[in-house]
Design a protein around this motif. Structure first.
Motif, PDB file in Angstrom:
ATOM      1  N   VAL A  55       0.807  -1.216   0.000  1.00  0.00           N
ATOM      2  CA  VAL A  55       0.000   0.000   0.000  1.00  0.00           C
ATOM      3  C   VAL A  55       0.843   1.270   0.000  1.00  0.00           C
ATOM      4  O   VAL A  55       0.321   2.347  -0.272  1.00  0.00           O
ATOM      5  CB  VAL A  55      -0.997   0.037   1.183  1.00  0.00           C
ATOM      6  N   GLU A  56       2.140   1.134   0.318  1.00  0.00           N
ATOM      7  CA  GLU A  56       3.013   2.314   0.335  1.00  0.00           C
ATOM      8  C   GLU A  56       4.463   1.846   0.235  1.00  0.00           C
ATOM      9  O   GLU A  56       4.811   0.789   0.745  1.00  0.00           O
ATOM     10  CB  GLU A  56       2.801   3.080   1.639  1.00  0.00           C
ATOM     11  N   ILE A  67       4.882  -0.960   2.994  1.00  0.00           N
ATOM     12  CA  ILE A  67       3.830  -1.376   3.912  1.00  0.00           C
ATOM     13  C   ILE A  67       2.938  -2.380   3.204  1.00  0.00           C
ATOM     14  O   ILE A  67       2.504  -2.157   2.074  1.00  0.00           O
ATOM     15  CB  ILE A  67       3.017  -0.163   4.408  1.00  0.00           C
ATOM     16  N   VAL A  68       2.697  -3.505   3.894  1.00  0.00           N
ATOM     17  CA  VAL A  68       1.847  -4.568   3.372  1.00  0.00           C
ATOM     18  C   VAL A  68       0.578  -4.635   4.215  1.00  0.00           C
ATOM     19  O   VAL A  68       0.639  -4.587   5.440  1.00  0.00           O
ATOM     20  CB  VAL A  68       2.571  -5.934   3.410  1.00  0.00           C
ATOM     21  N   ARG A  69      -0.549  -4.735   3.543  1.00  0.00           N
ATOM     22  CA  ARG A  69      -1.849  -4.815   4.221  1.00  0.00           C
ATOM     23  C   ARG A  69      -2.560  -6.097   3.789  1.00  0.00           C
ATOM     24  O   ARG A  69      -2.598  -6.412   2.599  1.00  0.00           O
ATOM     25  CB  ARG A  69      -2.697  -3.609   3.868  1.00  0.00           C
ATOM     26  N   PRO A  82      15.184  -4.356  -4.107  1.00  0.00           N
ATOM     27  CA  PRO A  82      14.388  -3.333  -4.797  1.00  0.00           C
ATOM     28  C   PRO A  82      12.944  -3.358  -4.283  1.00  0.00           C
ATOM     29  O   PRO A  82      12.409  -4.412  -3.938  1.00  0.00           O
ATOM     30  CB  PRO A  82      14.453  -3.758  -6.263  1.00  0.00           C
ATOM     31  N   LEU A  83      12.342  -2.192  -4.237  1.00  0.00           N
ATOM     32  CA  LEU A  83      10.983  -2.077  -3.718  1.00  0.00           C
ATOM     33  C   LEU A  83       9.961  -2.650  -4.694  1.00  0.00           C
ATOM     34  O   LEU A  83      10.102  -2.487  -5.918  1.00  0.00           O
ATOM     35  CB  LEU A  83      10.646  -0.619  -3.439  1.00  0.00           C
ATOM     36  N   PRO A  84       8.916  -3.282  -4.177  1.00  0.00           N
ATOM     37  CA  PRO A  84       7.838  -3.748  -5.054  1.00  0.00           C
ATOM     38  C   PRO A  84       6.965  -2.564  -5.465  1.00  0.00           C
ATOM     39  O   PRO A  84       7.058  -1.481  -4.895  1.00  0.00           O
ATOM     40  CB  PRO A  84       7.062  -4.713  -4.151  1.00  0.00           C
ATOM     41  N   GLU A  88       0.798  -4.125  -5.590  1.00  0.00           N
ATOM     42  CA  GLU A  88       1.257  -5.463  -5.943  1.00  0.00           C
ATOM     43  C   GLU A  88       0.870  -6.440  -4.832  1.00  0.00           C
ATOM     44  O   GLU A  88       0.997  -6.132  -3.653  1.00  0.00           O
ATOM     45  CB  GLU A  88       2.783  -5.468  -6.123  1.00  0.00           C
ATOM     46  N   LYS A  89       0.362  -7.597  -5.222  1.00  0.00           N
ATOM     47  CA  LYS A  89       0.106  -8.677  -4.261  1.00  0.00           C
ATOM     48  C   LYS A  89       1.450  -9.350  -4.018  1.00  0.00           C
ATOM     49  O   LYS A  89       2.166  -9.675  -4.963  1.00  0.00           O
ATOM     50  CB  LYS A  89      -0.885  -9.697  -4.816  1.00  0.00           C
ATOM     51  N   ILE A  90       1.790  -9.556  -2.730  1.00  0.00           N
ATOM     52  CA  ILE A  90       3.133  -9.988  -2.400  1.00  0.00           C
ATOM     53  C   ILE A  90       3.120 -10.966  -1.233  1.00  0.00           C
ATOM     54  O   ILE A  90       2.213 -10.940  -0.404  1.00  0.00           O
ATOM     55  CB  ILE A  90       4.015  -8.760  -2.085  1.00  0.00           C
TER      56      ILE A  90
END
Length: 118
Positions: A55-56, A67-69, A82-84, A88-90
């Motif tokens: 999300v960010e 940040i993953v939600r 490296p940043l996703p 993106e679904k991770i």
């Protein structure tokens, strides 16, 4: 009769493969973010796998995090990779760490494992 038996075995094999693929894509085998944030002592310094949506993202020189939600909450993931992309679904594997604590409030982060990562 032999052809029928082979067809049944093939169908069973295909069903098992599809079931396993569904389990992996749905996040089975992952820890809910809400469980981590509600019970930080249970997860402190433990390796977990989470899944959700990015999300960010943030990057400043050597500091990179995102940040993953999921449906139970959100957590900051510190990474050296490296940043996703946002949205993106991770799936991320890492170690739960306490970033800081002020009074009753505790900020938790997940430090992504550099080798296993995403």
């Amino acid at each position: 009769m032999e052809h029928f038996r082979n067809s049944v075995l093939s169908a069973r094999f295909l069903f098992v493969c599809l079931f396993l693929l569904t389990c992996v894509s749905c996040g089975i085998g992952t820890t809910k973010i809400g469980d981590i944030t509600k019970h930080p002592r249970d997860y402190a310094d433990r390796e977990v796998t989470i899944s959700g949506e990015v999300v960010e993202t943030f990057s400043l020189f050597v500091v990179r995090y995102f940040i993953v939600r999921d449906d139970s909450g959100e957590i900051t993931v510190v990474t050296q990779r490296p940043l996703p992309a946002e949205k993106e679904k991770i799936k991320v594997k890492g170690t739960v760490k306490e970033a800081f604590s002020i009074g009753p409030k505790t900020a938790l982060v997940l430090v992504e494992n550099a080798k296993t990562g995403r």
